[in-house]
Design a protein around this motif. Structure first.
Motif, PDB file in Angstrom:
ATOM      1  N   LEU A  65      -7.110  30.914 -19.400  1.00 13.23           N
ATOM      2  CA  LEU A  65      -8.456  31.109 -19.924  1.00 13.23           C
ATOM      3  C   LEU A  65      -8.687  32.555 -20.349  1.00 13.23           C
ATOM      4  N   VAL A  66      -8.205  33.475 -19.499  1.00 13.77           N
ATOM      5  CA  VAL A  66      -8.351  34.893 -19.848  1.00 13.77           C
ATOM      6  C   VAL A  66      -7.579  35.214 -21.125  1.00 13.77           C
ATOM      7  N   SER A  67      -6.397  34.620 -21.279  1.00 17.16           N
ATOM      8  CA  SER A  67      -5.609  34.853 -22.490  1.00 17.16           C
ATOM      9  C   SER A  67      -6.354  34.347 -23.719  1.00 17.16           C
ATOM     10  N   LYS A  68      -6.949  33.130 -23.581  1.00 16.69           N
ATOM     11  CA  LYS A  68      -7.711  32.594 -24.714  1.00 16.69           C
ATOM     12  C   LYS A  68      -8.912  33.478 -25.026  1.00 16.69           C
ATOM     13  N   ARG A  69      -9.599  33.928 -23.942  1.00 13.95           N
ATOM     14  CA  ARG A  69     -10.766  34.790 -24.168  1.00 13.95           C
ATOM     15  C   ARG A  69     -10.348  36.108 -24.824  1.00 13.95           C
ATOM     16  N   LEU A  70      -9.235  36.660 -24.349  1.00 15.40           N
ATOM     17  CA  LEU A  70      -8.765  37.902 -24.951  1.00 15.40           C
ATOM     18  C   LEU A  70      -8.380  37.694 -26.412  1.00 15.40           C
ATOM     19  N   GLU A  71      -7.796  36.523 -26.683  1.00 14.05           N
ATOM     20  CA  GLU A  71      -7.452  36.227 -28.075  1.00 14.05           C
ATOM     21  C   GLU A  71      -8.704  36.099 -28.932  1.00 14.05           C
TER      22      GLU A  71
END
Length: 381
Positions: free
Chosen positions: A108-114
């Motif tokens: 989720l953090v990766s998606k948010r960062l993306e």
């Protein structure tokens, strides 16, 4: 009671009583000694039994304590084993859940960062676009073109192309052309134009916004006066160049392409009324101009209906004549249908007469001559 007299009897009695009392005392002493001895023996026996019971209780207590200690040791060992098993199970589940949650969280953090990265890219693009728009609005010519394009879009959305013109020279012999003019059909003087000119005093408006954000009252008053002066100067230019009755209406429209600027101008005390009364200029923003154009469109439709009303009455009169002729045709057709119905009824009557004659022939009951039969069979001429 016999009372005896004499000293001998009294002495004898006393001696007897004394002897008896002595014997009783000796018996009591002996009995007391025996009782004391018996009590001693009973005490000794009781002490022995109590000691034996105490020893037995001590042994049993020691055995019970030993048994309870063994049971507690077994119970403690079992609890420790179960707790260890439960701890291992809980650790395993917690480890699995933690790994799963951490994996989901990292995903989720990766998606948010993306998404943040994409948003930053879009913000950079937007900043570039805003910078380009700012550079465009900084140029007076480009700013005027932007307002003119926006005004043209609104006119195209509401009016038809033959209801307005672009770059119209209203005053005969003049070289000044207004950006747009709405065509108002006149009753006697011919076509009348409603001038609409776009204005955007961006620098004065931005200075006012900066002063309002800083909270400097003096700067706000100075910027407000500068904006009022710029709007009044533009209104004077519009009034002098484009208002020329009967070729135009006795007022013109100043179009402000941003709602914020329009709201600021309207908010200024007495500014809008001064523009209308002294310079005959009506200030509008995008929303108010749309409402005004909608009202004009409704007026155009009403005028078109008035022009076509005579044609409508002529069409109705022709339709009335045709409908009357159509009614005559239906009356003629009704008469023809009535005559045909009478002919059909007569034919039915003759058909039933022929059937009766034929039934008489079949039953050999014909009494009339052949001429009478033929005459009855044939219809009368």
């Amino acid at each position: 009671m016999i009372r005896r007299t004499g000293g001998v009897d009294d002495q004898v009695i006393r001696e007897a009583v004394r002897s008896t009392h002595g014997e009783l005392r000796q018996d009591l002493g002996a009995q007391r000694g025996e009782l004391r001895q018996t009590l001693g023996e009973v005490r000794t026996e009781i002490d022995a039994k109590l000691g034996s019971m105490a020893d037995g209780n001590a042994r049993r207590h020691l055995q019970l304590q030993t048994l309870m200690q063994e049971q507690m040791d077994k119970l403690r060992a079992g609890n420790e084993a179960k707790l260890e098993q439960m701890r291992e199970t809980v650790d395993e589940k917690l480890q699995g859940t933690l790994e799963k949650r951490l994996g989901e969280s990292f995903e989720l953090v990766s998606k948010r960062l993306e998404m943040v990265q994409q948003g930053l890219g879009e913000m950079q693009s937007l900043a570039q676009d805003v910078g380009g728009l700012k550079r465009v609005l900084t140029n007076v010519k480009s700013r005027g073109t932007w307002g003119e394009v926006q005004l043209e879009r609104q006119l195209e959305d509401i009016l038809t192309r033959d209801q307005y013109e672009q770059n119209v020279t209203i005053v005969p012999g003049s070289r000044e052309a207004v950006e747009f003019a709405v065509i108002l059909p006149g009753r006697e003087a011919g076509t009348i134009y409603l001038p609409i000119d776009s204005k955007l005093p961006q620098e004065d408006y931005e200075r006012l916004l900066d002063a309002q954000e800083s909270g400097d009252k003096a700067a706000v008053e100075q910027a407000s006066r500068a904006l009022d002066k710029a709007i009044i100067e533009q209104a004077k230019l519009i009034s002098g160049k484009y208002i020329a009755p009967p070729h135009s209406t006795d007022f013109a429209i100043m179009y402000l392409p941003t709602e914020g600027l329009f709201a600021e101008v309207v908010r200024r005390p007495g500014l809008a009324s001064k523009l209308q009364t002294e310079h005959r200029v009506l200030v509008t923003g995008p929303t108010t101009l749309m409402s005004l154009l909608n009202s004009l469109q409704m007026g155009f439709r009403t005028l078109a209906i008035e022009k076509r009303s005579s044609e409508v009455w002529q069409v109705l009169a022709a339709a009335k004549d045709e409908f009357r002729k159509y009614g005559d045709v239906w009356d003629k057709l009704g008469k023809q249908l009535s005559a045909a119905q009478n002919t059909v009824q007569a034919a039915g009557t003759r058909t039933r007469a022929v059937e009766r004659t034929l039934r008489d022939v079949e039953s050999n009951q014909v009494t009339a001559s052949s001429e009478d039969v033929l005459q009855n069979l044939l219809p009368e001429a």
